[in-house]
Write a protein that holds these residues in place. Structure first.
Motif, PDB file in Angstrom:
ATOM      1  N   GLY A  56       0.833  -1.198   0.000  1.00 29.73           N
ATOM      2  CA  GLY A  56       0.000   0.000   0.000  1.00 29.73           C
ATOM      3  C   GLY A  56       0.865   1.243   0.000  1.00 29.73           C
ATOM      4  N   CYS A  57       0.286   2.345  -0.493  1.00 26.91           N
ATOM      5  CA  CYS A  57       1.023   3.606  -0.546  1.00 26.91           C
ATOM      6  C   CYS A  57       0.029   4.758  -0.453  1.00 26.91           C
ATOM      7  CB  CYS A  57       1.810   3.690  -1.864  1.00 26.91           C
ATOM      8  SG  CYS A  57       2.770   5.209  -2.070  1.00 26.91           S
ATOM      9  N   GLY A  58       0.421   5.797   0.244  1.00 18.98           N
ATOM     10  CA  GLY A  58      -0.374   7.012   0.342  1.00 18.98           C
ATOM     11  C   GLY A  58       0.517   8.226   0.167  1.00 18.98           C
ATOM     12  N   VAL A  59      -0.027   9.261  -0.461  1.00 16.71           N
ATOM     13  CA  VAL A  59       0.711  10.500  -0.716  1.00 16.71           C
ATOM     14  C   VAL A  59      -0.172  11.678  -0.328  1.00 16.71           C
ATOM     15  CG1 VAL A  59       1.829  11.941  -2.477  1.00 16.71           C
ATOM     16  CG2 VAL A  59       1.931   9.438  -2.675  1.00 16.71           C
ATOM     17  N   SER A  60       0.403  12.628   0.408  1.00 15.74           N
ATOM     18  CA  SER A  60      -0.314  13.870   0.716  1.00 15.74           C
ATOM     19  C   SER A  60       0.616  15.050   0.518  1.00 15.74           C
ATOM     20  CB  SER A  60      -0.865  13.847   2.147  1.00 15.74           C
ATOM     21  OG  SER A  60       0.182  13.856   3.087  1.00 15.74           O
ATOM     22  N   LEU A  71      -3.103  10.561  -3.247  1.00 14.52           N
ATOM     23  CA  LEU A  71      -3.124   9.187  -3.722  1.00 14.52           C
ATOM     24  C   LEU A  71      -3.216   8.238  -2.527  1.00 14.52           C
ATOM     25  CD1 LEU A  71      -0.802   7.990  -6.472  1.00 14.52           C
ATOM     26  CD2 LEU A  71      -0.747   6.752  -4.350  1.00 14.52           C
ATOM     27  N   LEU A  72      -4.032   7.228  -2.667  1.00 14.82           N
ATOM     28  CA  LEU A  72      -4.128   6.162  -1.674  1.00 14.82           C
ATOM     29  C   LEU A  72      -4.418   4.883  -2.438  1.00 14.82           C
ATOM     30  CD1 LEU A  72      -4.151   5.554   1.410  1.00 14.82           C
ATOM     31  CD2 LEU A  72      -6.633   5.732   1.284  1.00 14.82           C
ATOM     32  N   MET A  73      -3.509   3.925  -2.339  1.00 17.70           N
ATOM     33  CA  MET A  73      -3.697   2.676  -3.078  1.00 17.70           C
ATOM     34  C   MET A  73      -3.229   1.486  -2.251  1.00 17.70           C
ATOM     35  SD  MET A  73      -0.758   3.098  -5.984  1.00 17.70           S
ATOM     36  CE  MET A  73       0.857   3.737  -5.547  1.00 17.70           C
ATOM     37  N   VAL A  74      -3.978   0.396  -2.384  1.00 22.29           N
ATOM     38  CA  VAL A  74      -3.660  -0.869  -1.726  1.00 22.29           C
ATOM     39  C   VAL A  74      -3.774  -1.965  -2.779  1.00 22.29           C
ATOM     40  CG1 VAL A  74      -4.386  -2.538   0.044  1.00 22.29           C
ATOM     41  CG2 VAL A  74      -4.464  -0.077   0.529  1.00 22.29           C
ATOM     42  N   HIS A  75      -2.819  -2.855  -2.792  1.00 16.12           N
ATOM     43  CA  HIS A  75      -2.832  -3.960  -3.750  1.00 16.12           C
ATOM     44  C   HIS A  75      -4.175  -4.687  -3.659  1.00 16.12           C
ATOM     45  CE1 HIS A  75      -1.794  -7.679  -5.777  1.00 16.12           C
ATOM     46  NE2 HIS A  75      -0.711  -7.064  -6.243  1.00 16.12           N
ATOM     47  N   GLN A  77      -5.096  -7.654  -3.847  1.00 16.40           N
ATOM     48  CA  GLN A  77      -5.050  -8.877  -3.047  1.00 16.40           C
ATOM     49  C   GLN A  77      -5.199  -8.606  -1.553  1.00 16.40           C
ATOM     50  OE1 GLN A  77      -1.446 -10.855  -4.271  1.00 16.40           O
ATOM     51  NE2 GLN A  77      -2.066 -12.737  -3.280  1.00 16.40           N
ATOM     52  N   TYR A  78      -4.892  -7.373  -1.131  1.00 17.33           N
ATOM     53  CA  TYR A  78      -4.872  -7.045   0.293  1.00 17.33           C
ATOM     54  C   TYR A  78      -5.862  -5.951   0.676  1.00 17.33           C
ATOM     55  CZ  TYR A  78      -1.034 -10.191   0.668  1.00 17.33           C
ATOM     56  OH  TYR A  78      -0.279 -11.328   0.644  1.00 17.33           O
ATOM     57  N   ARG A  79      -6.841  -5.715  -0.156  1.00 12.99           N
ATOM     58  CA  ARG A  79      -7.880  -4.733   0.174  1.00 12.99           C
ATOM     59  C   ARG A  79      -8.838  -5.330   1.199  1.00 12.99           C
ATOM     60  NH1 ARG A  79      -8.719  -2.542  -5.951  1.00 12.99           N
ATOM     61  NH2 ARG A  79      -6.778  -1.355  -5.982  1.00 12.99           N
ATOM     62  N   ARG A  80      -9.525  -4.436   1.890  1.00 11.94           N
ATOM     63  CA  ARG A  80     -10.523  -4.789   2.917  1.00 11.94           C
ATOM     64  C   ARG A  80      -9.897  -5.521   4.114  1.00 11.94           C
ATOM     65  NH1 ARG A  80     -15.299  -3.284   1.260  1.00 11.94           N
ATOM     66  NH2 ARG A  80     -15.908  -3.329  -0.901  1.00 11.94           N
ATOM     67  N   ARG A  81      -8.647  -5.220   4.358  1.00  9.98           N
ATOM     68  CA  ARG A  81      -7.947  -5.804   5.511  1.00  9.98           C
ATOM     69  C   ARG A  81      -7.417  -4.736   6.455  1.00  9.98           C
ATOM     70  NH1 ARG A  81      -4.858 -11.087   3.162  1.00  9.98           N
ATOM     71  NH2 ARG A  81      -6.498 -11.721   1.735  1.00  9.98           N
ATOM     72  N   GLY A  82      -7.750  -3.480   6.165  1.00  7.10           N
ATOM     73  CA  GLY A  82      -7.376  -2.394   7.066  1.00  7.10           C
ATOM     74  C   GLY A  82      -6.170  -1.577   6.639  1.00  7.10           C
ATOM     75  N   LEU A  83      -5.496  -1.973   5.570  1.00  2.81           N
ATOM     76  CA  LEU A  83      -4.275  -1.263   5.183  1.00  2.81           C
ATOM     77  C   LEU A  83      -4.575   0.154   4.687  1.00  2.81           C
ATOM     78  CD1 LEU A  83      -2.303  -4.114   3.379  1.00  2.81           C
ATOM     79  CD2 LEU A  83      -2.274  -3.459   5.794  1.00  2.81           C
ATOM     80  N   GLU A 113     -17.084   3.279  -4.724  1.00  2.00           N
ATOM     81  CA  GLU A 113     -17.893   3.345  -3.505  1.00  2.00           C
ATOM     82  C   GLU A 113     -17.129   2.859  -2.274  1.00  2.00           C
ATOM     83  OE1 GLU A 113     -21.567   1.340  -4.311  1.00  2.00           O
ATOM     84  OE2 GLU A 113     -22.086   2.730  -5.928  1.00  2.00           O
ATOM     85  N   ALA A 114     -16.247   1.879  -2.434  1.00  2.00           N
ATOM     86  CA  ALA A 114     -15.477   1.385  -1.283  1.00  2.00           C
ATOM     87  C   ALA A 114     -14.575   2.492  -0.731  1.00  2.00           C
ATOM     88  CB  ALA A 114     -14.655   0.167  -1.681  1.00  2.00           C
ATOM     89  N   ALA A 115     -13.898   3.210  -1.615  1.00  2.00           N
ATOM     90  CA  ALA A 115     -13.045   4.315  -1.165  1.00  2.00           C
ATOM     91  C   ALA A 115     -13.883   5.420  -0.536  1.00  2.00           C
ATOM     92  CB  ALA A 115     -12.232   4.862  -2.336  1.00  2.00           C
TER      93      ALA A 115
END
Length: 181
Positions: A56-60, A71-75, A77-83, A113-115
């Protein structure tokens, strides 16, 4: 599941971040653009990574009294796990920590919608729309806004949310090492 680190990336993470961008966003930024981000002390980048991969990666960006979440992105495969919540919470905490950021803003695809649910969980509200903002595919962006980022109450709320998101990640078997501050 193993060990995860939440930390500021280094140039050694560049290939992993660019790969994550390709998987999540289809090449939103190039490696040159991420290099500029990594080298800019006014911008905050965070990654959630295992020893082998960036998940995962986030930019502000801090712009005057605004925190712009770029930007906020999570692979996938690992979404909906809290990252994503972990990254977003820490970016907001770091924006609050400066003391002069009164609000936070971001754009999100109208169909994501998830984001949108994640951002609403953190107090963001829809305040506008940018027609045809995104390409490939073309789509409107919703403009989201969160006020009162610099208040003591927000600091307390974010600390409680941090504990909740961290607990969520750790109950899935990950050991989280936080090196983000």
């Amino acid at each position: 599941m193993g060990q995860l680190e939440l930390r500021r990336p280094t140039m050694m993470d560049l290939n992993g971040i660019v790969h994550l961008d390709q998987v999540c966003l289809g090449g939103f930024w190039s490696d040159q653009e991420y290099t500029r981000e990594l080298e800019n002390p006014q911008h905050t980048l965070l990654v959630v990574a295992s020893p082998a991969q960036v998940w995962g990666c986030g930019v502000s960006w801090g712009i005057a009294d605004e925190l712009h979440l770029v930007l906020l992105m999570v692979h996938p495969q690992y979404r909906r796990r809290g990252l994503g919540g972990l990254l977003l919470c820490r970016l907001l905490q770091l924006g609050h920590r400066g003391g002069d950021r009164r609000w936070a803003t971001l754009e999100v695809r109208a169909s994501n919608e998830a984001a949108q649910r994640l951002y609403q969980h953190f107090g963001f509200e829809v305040v506008g729309r940018r027609p045809r903002y995104y390409q490939n595919p073309e789509e409107d962006a919703l403009i989201l806004w969160r006020n009162h980022l610099n208040t003591p109450q927000t600091a307390q709320e974010l600390q409680q949310q941090w504990q909740s998101w961290r607990s969520r990640v750790e109950t899935q078997g990950w050991s989280l090492i936080d090196r983000s501050y």
